[in-house]
Design a protein around this motif. Structure first.
Motif, mmCIF file in Angstrom:
data_model
loop_
_atom_site.group_PDB
_atom_site.id
_atom_site.type_symbol
_atom_site.label_atom_id
_atom_site.label_comp_id
_atom_site.label_asym_id
_atom_site.label_seq_id
_atom_site.Cartn_x
_atom_site.Cartn_y
_atom_site.Cartn_z
ATOM 1 N N TYR A 565 -45.736 69.246 64.357
ATOM 2 C CA TYR A 565 -44.271 69.213 64.223
ATOM 3 C C TYR A 565 -42.887 69.095 65.406
ATOM 4 C CZ TYR A 565 -40.132 69.298 61.433
ATOM 5 O OH TYR A 565 -39.293 69.278 60.600
ATOM 6 N N PHE A 566 -43.523 70.653 65.464
ATOM 7 C CA PHE A 566 -42.202 70.881 66.582
ATOM 8 C C PHE A 566 -42.429 70.037 67.517
ATOM 9 C CE2 PHE A 566 -40.838 73.140 70.520
ATOM 10 C CZ PHE A 566 -39.666 73.382 70.112
ATOM 11 N N LEU A 567 -43.184 69.676 68.703
ATOM 12 C CA LEU A 567 -43.418 68.976 69.593
ATOM 13 C C LEU A 567 -42.834 66.991 69.361
ATOM 14 C CD1 LEU A 567 -45.870 70.284 71.831
ATOM 15 C CD2 LEU A 567 -44.424 70.103 71.939
ATOM 16 N N ALA A 568 -43.453 66.630 68.144
ATOM 17 C CA ALA A 568 -42.718 65.749 67.737
ATOM 18 C C ALA A 568 -41.553 65.918 67.425
ATOM 19 C CB ALA A 568 -43.439 65.207 66.058
ATOM 20 N N LYS A 569 -40.781 66.587 67.069
ATOM 21 C CA LYS A 569 -39.449 66.970 66.499
ATOM 22 C C LYS A 569 -38.590 66.185 68.137
ATOM 23 C CE LYS A 569 -36.702 69.090 63.096
ATOM 24 N NZ LYS A 569 -34.595 68.778 63.514
ATOM 25 N N LEU A 570 -39.738 66.645 68.932
ATOM 26 C CA LEU A 570 -38.612 66.734 70.413
ATOM 27 C C LEU A 570 -38.354 65.559 70.498
ATOM 28 C CD1 LEU A 570 -40.477 69.520 72.737
ATOM 29 C CD2 LEU A 570 -38.091 69.621 71.620
ATOM 30 N N ASP A 571 -38.807 64.378 69.524
ATOM 31 C CA ASP A 571 -38.435 62.273 70.590
ATOM 32 C C ASP A 571 -37.952 62.667 68.670
ATOM 33 O OD1 ASP A 571 -39.870 62.499 72.532
ATOM 34 O OD2 ASP A 571 -41.886 62.242 71.717
ATOM 35 N N ASP A 572 -37.017 63.473 68.055
ATOM 36 C CA ASP A 572 -35.932 63.046 67.120
ATOM 37 C C ASP A 572 -35.060 62.474 67.652
ATOM 38 O OD1 ASP A 572 -34.760 64.711 67.492
ATOM 39 O OD2 ASP A 572 -34.905 65.406 65.310
ATOM 40 N N ILE A 573 -33.851 62.099 67.018
ATOM 41 C CA ILE A 573 -33.237 61.046 66.956
ATOM 42 C C ILE A 573 -31.775 62.184 67.943
ATOM 43 C CG2 ILE A 573 -30.897 59.758 66.252
ATOM 44 C CD1 ILE A 573 -32.774 58.806 63.913
ATOM 45 N N ALA A 574 -31.733 63.301 67.708
ATOM 46 C CA ALA A 574 -30.690 64.213 68.159
ATOM 47 C C ALA A 574 -31.004 64.880 69.417
ATOM 48 C CB ALA A 574 -30.387 65.424 67.105
ATOM 49 N N THR A 575 -32.447 64.895 69.311
ATOM 50 C CA THR A 575 -32.571 65.293 70.402
ATOM 51 C C THR A 575 -33.566 64.403 71.830
ATOM 52 O OG1 THR A 575 -34.079 67.041 69.314
ATOM 53 C CG2 THR A 575 -34.600 67.203 71.100
ATOM 54 N N LYS A 576 -34.183 63.162 71.457
ATOM 55 C CA LYS A 576 -34.595 62.433 72.182
ATOM 56 C C LYS A 576 -33.799 62.629 73.429
ATOM 57 C CE LYS A 576 -37.290 58.134 72.581
ATOM 58 N NZ LYS A 576 -37.693 58.647 73.583
ATOM 59 N N ASP A 577 -34.913 62.840 74.784
ATOM 60 C CA ASP A 577 -33.945 61.964 76.174
ATOM 61 C C ASP A 577 -33.177 62.811 76.708
ATOM 62 O OD1 ASP A 577 -35.614 59.535 76.664
ATOM 63 O OD2 ASP A 577 -33.725 58.214 75.534
ATOM 64 N N SER A 578 -32.667 64.590 75.390
ATOM 65 C CA SER A 578 -31.456 65.047 75.985
ATOM 66 C C SER A 578 -32.002 65.842 76.966
ATOM 67 C CB SER A 578 -30.957 65.579 74.777
ATOM 68 O OG SER A 578 -31.687 66.257 74.161
ATOM 69 N N LYS A 579 -32.821 65.816 77.125
ATOM 70 C CA LYS A 579 -33.959 67.437 78.085
ATOM 71 C C LYS A 579 -32.930 68.672 77.513
ATOM 72 C CE LYS A 579 -34.862 64.594 81.590
ATOM 73 N NZ LYS A 579 -36.007 64.896 83.259
ATOM 74 N N PRO A 580 -33.786 69.066 76.375
ATOM 75 C CA PRO A 580 -32.845 70.819 75.954
ATOM 76 C C PRO A 580 -33.950 71.476 76.612
ATOM 77 C CG PRO A 580 -34.579 70.227 74.564
ATOM 78 C CD PRO A 580 -34.390 68.479 75.372
ATOM 79 N N ILE A 581 -32.839 72.992 77.032
ATOM 80 C CA ILE A 581 -33.642 74.395 76.916
ATOM 81 C C ILE A 581 -35.033 74.474 75.866
ATOM 82 C CG2 ILE A 581 -33.587 76.393 77.451
ATOM 83 C CD1 ILE A 581 -31.109 76.321 78.269
ATOM 84 N N ILE A 582 -35.692 74.414 75.934
ATOM 85 C CA ILE A 582 -36.906 74.457 75.198
ATOM 86 C C ILE A 582 -37.913 76.128 75.656
ATOM 87 C CG2 ILE A 582 -39.459 74.188 74.360
ATOM 88 C CD1 ILE A 582 -38.441 71.150 75.284
#
Length: 801
Positions: A565-582
């Motif tokens: 669920y967490f890894l899939a959420k890295l592709d949600d609208i708020a996160t995708k392509d933003s390259k956050p600190i994980i």
């Protein structure tokens, strides 16, 4: 990029951690975080606490259960984030830990709950977009200075509220200042006059309590006379004991009866000289003359005539014993009356200095009554004496007795009241402190009441209440507009979610579950709720097993589902392509070895290979997972357009008693994949030593144990039916039996003290150890592929064969 956690104080197991003091490499330089950071720590060492600091950046809040913590994070642009700046920083971070699981996958703790949905991608919907457009027109613009629609109304309502708030606060603060001054100001404050008002710890809170008291309808304010009495009372000191008063025993009735007897007592008239009987003055003069002439003069000193014997006989019969006895009785009774008079006069003198001021007014009144009663009593005694003297002057003639009023009835109550006041004064001495405390409290209340009149308190209070009503009305109006805005924004959010596809989020989780774990029994499905209002949540995620909602998931299933669920959420609208600190904290809870490997594979394939991160942190307590994490590697394209490797660094969280610290991972833990690799490296080092000295003696001393454990592992996998024994050692060394015997001796004698206890009292100096080490290495070289692999695993040159 996060460079370091500068410090942590009073946060979980981190009591006073300082990065620059603790996190240093072998050269003593401070080691910062890099692209990929692997963190190892045992359970309860503080890994989750570190992840919660990271999650506090994501959620912009930290649990208030930590008490009074503080921390500072330093980033590569020298920017800093502290606890106070959580709500204002601009860092993009995503954290996987138990808090993330609890917040997003609530079904784990409540089987009837669902999973927080997220949308990955959506299809346009013209109808929904038009509805959103209408709502946005109603909202208007929120650009400062150009507000329209509801935002313009909000601006007006906000200004109205702020003005009403300001007016109310200004007047309320003014009144509070006046009250505060009266309570604690050095010039007028009640606090600084404890000698009068009795409370050197007086505060505005106590003043407000006193205001409540004096504002009560049954409050009675002190009069000026009472104020004066209270002032005298608080100045009182404990007085000495009052002299004991014993009232005299009055005998007025007895004296009166005796006077009556003497005044009315008749004298026999026989042998009396009538001329003297009729003239009392002459009778007294003659009687006095007898005492002057008897036995002194033969002739009368007045007329110079001879006093005959017959005349003396007549006079003696006239002035007989009865009249003399009566006269003596009168004199004696006059003396008693005089004694009674003096006793009454001296019985009591009221001295107010013996009494406390509160009794002075009573004493003044009592003294007046005492003097009046004493005077009346003395007048009555004087009347008795006057009647006696009249009879004595006319001793031969009976007088009418005049009965005077008995004034003792007025004097005795006065004496009794005085005795009562003495008793009250004595009792008052024991309660003086409490009486003074009460008097000071009464004076304080009067001061408060007077001050309220001075500052026109009630008028100010009425004005404040009026302004408060205006403020509340303005606040309610503002809240109504804010609620209208919130509802429209919520509807816009809800409509926009309809433009996105939450089902694709669920499918992404299922993809991970199926492709990486082969877990086809569990799936995640997006369910639609039929809400009562347009604002109701329409999408929820549910865990499905065999077509029905799943309950009673195992801990391992929960861990797999949560991480997917967490890894899939890295592709949600708020996160995708933003390259956050994980930051990922221990994702392998309750998983077996295969699933641990799959977690590593998923992390490597979906995060590192796809470059979804600006910086990666992974923490674990599991050594198997740590072994896999050491394999993590990848490349990225830098600003110059060149493909470069990610930097990787290892750290450990170490708990010492009740406090934890953060350190660079020791070489033995970061370098060796397994203990087998480590043991091989130690044997190789021993074989390569040219001479034993202080820099390498540890390898020499540890050789016996290292060699024994190496053979136990190596020979077990080579001969799983036998393990390590003389036979398998012989097979390892082949036809040359000497190394096998030598190695067996070293393994048994120098890795144990049992049977040769005296060896523990002498230094180790056995040249055979290096010989044995070299023979072991030479034998391993015969399997060149394995030997080269072992050499590469410990970072040694591969051309050593």
């Amino acid at each position: 990029m996060l460079k370091k956690v500068q410090y942590i104080k009073n946060l979980g197991v981190f009591d006073d951690f300082n990065w620059d003091r603790e996190v240093k490499n072998k050269g003593g330089a401070v080691q910062n975080f890099v692209d990929i950071n692997i963190i190892y720590g045992r359970n309860y060492s503080g890994k989750t606490t570190l992840s919660r600091i990271a999650r506090a950046l994501e959620t912009r809040s930290l649990s208030d259960k930590y008490g009074a913590p503080s921390f500072q994070l330093k980033f590569d642009n020298n920017s800093e984030v502290t606890l106070a700046a959580l709500s204002t920083h601009n860092k993009n971070i995503r954290v996987f830990n138990e808090d993330f699981i609890r917040d997003n996958l609530r079904f784990i703790t409540n089987p009837d709950d669902s999973i927080e949905p997220f949308a990955i991608l959506g299809d346009d919907n013209n109808k929904i977009e038009k509805e959103i457009e209408v709502l946005e027109v109603e909202l208007g613009s929120n650009d400062e200075g150009n507000e329209t629609g509801l935002f313009a109304k909000k601006k007006v309502a906000k200004a109205t509220y702020e003005n009403a708030f300001k007016d109310h606060k200004q007047l309320n603060d003014s009144l509070e200042k006046q009250l505060s001054d009266k309570a604690t100001n050095k010039d007028i404050g009640i606090k600084y006059k404890p000698e009068r008002y009795g409370d050197q710890n007086y505060t505005i809170t106590k003043l407000k309590a006193d205001i409540t008291t004096v504002s009560s309808s049954d409050f009675q304010q002190l009069t000026s006379e009472q104020v004066s009495e209270h002032e005298k009372l608080i100045d009182e000191k404990i007085l000495p004991a009052i002299p004991v008063f014993s009232p005299p025993k009055l005998s007025f009735l007895s004296l009166a009866q005796q006077v009556q007897v003497l005044v009315t007592k008749p004298i026999s008239e026989s042998d009396k000289i009538q001329a003297l009987v009729k003239d009392a003055v002459l009778n007294r003069w003659v009687n006095e003359g007898r005492s002057h002439h008897r036995n002194k003069h033969e002739k009368c000193a007045f007329c110079d005539n001879e006093i005959s014997a017959e005349r003396w006989a007549e006079l003696d019969k006239h002035f007989d014993e009865e009249s003399e006895l009566l006269e003596k009785s009168i004199d004696a009774l006059l003396a008693k009356i005089e004694t009674e008079n003096e006793a009454v006069d001296m019985a009591l003198t009221i001295d107010q200095s013996f009494f406390y001021s509160k009794f002075h007014s009573q004493l003044t009144s009592l003294d007046f009554r005492l003097k009046a009663a004493t005077q009346d009593y003395q007048l009555a005694l004087g009347n008795l004496a006057k009647q006696l003297k009249a009879r004595k002057s006319d001793i031969l003639n009976v007088k009418d007795y005049e009965n005077p009023i008995d004034c003792a009835e007025a004097l005795i109550p006065v004496w009794q009241e005085y005795s009562d006041l003495c008793a009250q004064s004595k009792l008052f001495s024991t309660s003086l402190a409490s009486e003074q405390t009460k008097a000071k409290a009464d004076l304080r209340l009067k001061e408060v009441a007077d001050y309220l009149v001075t500052i026109d308190y009630q008028k100010q209070l009425n004005s404040i209440e009026f302004l408060q009503r205006k403020r509340d009305e303005a606040q309610q109006s503002k809240a109504t507009i804010d609620e209208d805005i919130r509802k429209r924004q919520a509807r816009i959010t809800s409509k926009r979610r309809e433009l996105n596809d939450e089902e694709k989020g669920a499918k992404k989780v299922n993809e991970y579950l199926n492709n990486f774990f082969g877990h086809k029994f569990l799936t995640l499905e997006a369910k639609k709720d039929e809400g009562q209002t347009q604002d109701a949540k329409r999408i929820r995620f549910e865990v499905i097993r065999d077509g029905r909602k799943a309950y009673h998931l195992s801990e391992g299933e929960c861990s797999l589902l949560a991480f997917c669920y967490f890894l899939a959420k890295l592709d949600d609208i708020a996160t995708k392509d933003s390259k956050p600190i994980i930051w990922i904290d221990d994702p392998i809870s309750s998983l077996d070895g295969n699933h641990i490997f799959f977690i590593y594979t998923l992390l490597n394939a979906e995060v590192i290979d796809k470059g979804k991160f600006a910086q990666l942190f992974v923490s674990t307590h599991n050594l198997d997972f740590l072994k896999y994490l050491k394999r993590l590697k990848g490349k990225y394209v830098n600003q110059a357009g060149k493909e470069v490797d990610y930097q990787k660094q290892y750290f450990v969280v170490v708990r010492q008693d009740k406090s934890s610290t953060f350190q660079v991972m020791p070489t033995y833990l970061s370098t060796y994949v397994t203990e087998f690799n480590y043991l091989f490296h130690q044997i190789h080092k021993c074989a390569a030593i040219e001479s034993v000295d202080d820099t390498n003696y540890i390898v020499f001393y540890s050789f016996a144990n290292n060699a024994r454990k190496f053979f136990e592992i190596y020979l077990y996998y080579k001969y799983p039916d036998q393990g390590m024994n003389e036979s398998t050692l012989g097979k390892f060394f082949g036809e040359d039996s000497i190394p096998a015997v030598l190695t067996d001796r070293i393994n048994n004698e120098y890795s144990h003290l049992s049977g040769v206890f005296e060896r523990g009292a002498t230094p180790i100096e056995v040249p055979e150890m290096q010989t044995a080490a070299r023979r072991i290495i030479e034998r391993l070289k015969q399997d060149s592929e394995q030997f080269l692999s072992l050499m590469r695993s410990v970072g040694e040159a591969s051309d050593d064969i």
